[in-house]
Design a protein around this motif. Structure first.
Motif, mmCIF file in Angstrom:
data_model
loop_
_atom_site.group_PDB
_atom_site.id
_atom_site.type_symbol
_atom_site.label_atom_id
_atom_site.label_comp_id
_atom_site.label_asym_id
_atom_site.label_seq_id
_atom_site.Cartn_x
_atom_site.Cartn_y
_atom_site.Cartn_z
ATOM 1 N N ASN A 122 2.366 9.815 -4.642
ATOM 2 C CA ASN A 122 3.647 10.507 -4.798
ATOM 3 C C ASN A 122 4.819 9.546 -4.680
ATOM 4 O O ASN A 122 5.787 9.637 -5.429
ATOM 5 N N GLU A 123 4.756 8.605 -3.748
ATOM 6 C CA GLU A 123 5.818 7.613 -3.613
ATOM 7 C C GLU A 123 5.811 6.647 -4.795
ATOM 8 O O GLU A 123 6.863 6.227 -5.270
ATOM 9 N N ASN B 100 1.352 5.580 -1.303
ATOM 10 C CA ASN B 100 0.641 6.765 -1.802
ATOM 11 C C ASN B 100 1.164 7.121 -3.200
ATOM 12 O O ASN B 100 2.244 6.698 -3.610
ATOM 13 N N LYS C 257 0.883 -1.171 0.000
ATOM 14 C CA LYS C 257 0.000 0.000 0.000
ATOM 15 C C LYS C 257 0.913 1.211 0.000
ATOM 16 O O LYS C 257 1.750 1.363 0.889
ATOM 17 N N ALA D 214 -8.462 5.021 -3.976
ATOM 18 C CA ALA D 214 -7.451 3.974 -4.021
ATOM 19 C C ALA D 214 -7.542 3.241 -5.354
ATOM 20 O O ALA D 214 -8.625 3.058 -5.902
ATOM 21 N N ILE E 254 -2.493 1.755 -4.688
ATOM 22 C CA ILE E 254 -1.985 3.133 -4.700
ATOM 23 C C ILE E 254 -3.101 4.027 -4.184
ATOM 24 O O ILE E 254 -4.227 3.967 -4.666
ATOM 25 N N THR E 255 -2.766 4.857 -3.196
ATOM 26 C CA THR E 255 -3.775 5.720 -2.574
ATOM 27 C C THR E 255 -3.482 7.183 -2.854
ATOM 28 O O THR E 255 -2.337 7.571 -3.114
ATOM 29 N N GLU E 256 -4.542 7.997 -2.828
ATOM 30 C CA GLU E 256 -4.427 9.442 -2.950
ATOM 31 C C GLU E 256 -4.874 10.085 -1.649
ATOM 32 O O GLU E 256 -5.571 9.459 -0.834
ATOM 33 N N GLU E 257 -4.495 11.349 -1.468
ATOM 34 C CA GLU E 257 -4.851 12.065 -0.244
ATOM 35 C C GLU E 257 -6.364 12.217 -0.077
ATOM 36 O O GLU E 257 -6.861 12.304 1.033
#
Length: 90
Positions: free
Chosen positions: A7-8, A5, A3, A35, A28-31
């Protein structure tokens, strides 16, 4: 399961793709709470995965386009050069 984010994920996408190819789940998650899951679709042969000699044709877009004949291209090119020559003479 990975899991990470967004940017990473931008900095290590190739590694994440390899993990998916090895059977790992990658999320992949966003702020904003969204997901996304990377998914292995299928294995393809060749380096690009595209059929040689075929153009990318999203949703059949190019099937309805009128082909451009070489004589039409030549006509437009001649008209362009005539306009260019007239500007030089002025």
């Amino acid at each position: 399961m990975w899991k990470i984010n967004l940017n990473e994920a931008k900095t290590c996408l190739a590694s994440l793709v390899k993990e998916v190819a090895n059977g790992e789940d990658v999320i992949i998650t966003e702020e904003n709470g969204l997901a996304f899951k990377l998914v292995l679709l299928e294995k393809v042969t060749g380096s690009s995965g595209f059929d040689e000699g075929k153009l990318f044709n999203p949703e059949g877009l190019w099937e309805h386009a009128n082909p451009i004949a070489s004589k039409d291209i030549a006509q437009v090119r001649n008209e362009m050069w005539r306009k260019f020559d007239q500007k030089d003479k002025a």
